[in-house]
Design an enzyme around this catalytic site. Structure first.
Site, mmCIF file in Angstrom:
data_model
loop_
_atom_site.group_PDB
_atom_site.id
_atom_site.type_symbol
_atom_site.label_atom_id
_atom_site.label_comp_id
_atom_site.label_asym_id
_atom_site.label_seq_id
_atom_site.Cartn_x
_atom_site.Cartn_y
_atom_site.Cartn_z
ATOM 1 N N ASP A 99 -2.429 1.200 7.356
ATOM 2 C CA ASP A 99 -1.641 0.860 6.208
ATOM 3 C C ASP A 99 -1.197 -0.397 5.902
ATOM 4 O O ASP A 99 -1.139 -0.982 4.692
ATOM 5 C CB ASP A 99 -0.213 1.697 6.131
ATOM 6 C CG ASP A 99 -0.777 3.275 6.040
ATOM 7 O OD1 ASP A 99 -1.415 3.753 5.073
ATOM 8 O OD2 ASP A 99 -0.359 3.936 7.196
ATOM 9 N N ASP A 101 0.706 -1.215 0.034
ATOM 10 C CA ASP A 101 -0.025 0.084 0.027
ATOM 11 C C ASP A 101 0.938 1.253 -0.082
ATOM 12 O O ASP A 101 1.529 1.674 0.909
ATOM 13 C CB ASP A 101 -0.826 0.088 1.200
ATOM 14 C CG ASP A 101 -1.889 1.464 1.513
ATOM 15 O OD1 ASP A 101 -2.312 1.450 0.292
ATOM 16 O OD2 ASP A 101 -2.136 1.741 2.499
ATOM 17 N N GLU A 160 -1.253 -1.516 -4.962
ATOM 18 C CA GLU A 160 -2.543 -0.512 -5.374
ATOM 19 C C GLU A 160 -2.093 0.557 -6.381
ATOM 20 O O GLU A 160 -1.054 1.076 -6.651
ATOM 21 C CB GLU A 160 -3.051 0.298 -4.055
ATOM 22 C CG GLU A 160 -4.446 0.971 -4.232
ATOM 23 C CD GLU A 160 -4.801 1.561 -3.158
ATOM 24 O OE1 GLU A 160 -6.199 1.953 -3.125
ATOM 25 O OE2 GLU A 160 -4.276 1.300 -2.082
#
Length: 174
Positions: A139, A8, A67
């Site tokens: 996160d 992430d 992502e």
């Protein structure tokens, strides 16, 4: 059994999560955050690059999900996010990992069953799917969700002889 890394990305905090795909589901291996602190963006990107390499060298995943960049209201933030993604992708590719990219909607859909799930819903599903007793940092939880998404996507494509992962030369393998 395949070890999968989820990233992430963020220019200040980059979450990572490692899961083991057993073929019958996923098991938790590790998760955490690479914190870059303040300072110049170039120095923070170097910390991300080195941090991702260290995670790869420590745990030995063979593939990574990350992502995709989304366009926020602030273009400057989106550019910094893109650069953080780039640092993480290059680190993984340098270590020989295949890299696949997923949108936030794809990740939420794969983990929570709906593309409109909020962060807390995703976090709770990550805890449930990986049988975690404590909440991971947000996160890190997002990174674990990305790793789970990648595991699910790989398992649904591999039996059909398909893969959407980018191979070591950056070419898309189909």
């Amino acid at each position: 059994m395949t070890l999968i890394l989820g990233i992430d990305p963020g220019s200040r905090v980059t979450g990572y999560g490692v899961v083991r795909d057993t073929g019958r589901g996923c098991e938790y291996v590790a998760s955490g955050c690479i914190r870059t602190g303040g300072g110049e963006l170039q120095a923070r990107l170097q910390i991300i690059f080195r941090g991702v390499r260290e995670v790869v060298q420590t745990y030995g995943p063979v593939t990574m999900g990350i992502e995709k960049v989304f366009m926020a209201r602030n273009a400057d933030s989106a550019l910094k996010l893109g650069q953080a993604r780039g640092a993480a992708i290059v680190a993984a590719m340098e270590e020989g990992l295949e890299v696949a990219e997923y949108s936030a909607t794809q990740i939420k859909q794969a983990v929570a069953g709906t593309g409109s799930a909020n962060k807390e819903q995703v976090q709770m599903m990550v805890m449930h799917l990986l049988k975690l007793v404590a909440k991971p940092q947000m996160d890190a939880s997002d990174a674990l969700a990305i790793a789970l998404t990648h595991a699910h996507t790989r398992s649904s494509l591999i039996p059909h002889g398909l893969s959407t992962a980018r191979s070591r030369g950056g070419r898309l393998r189909l």
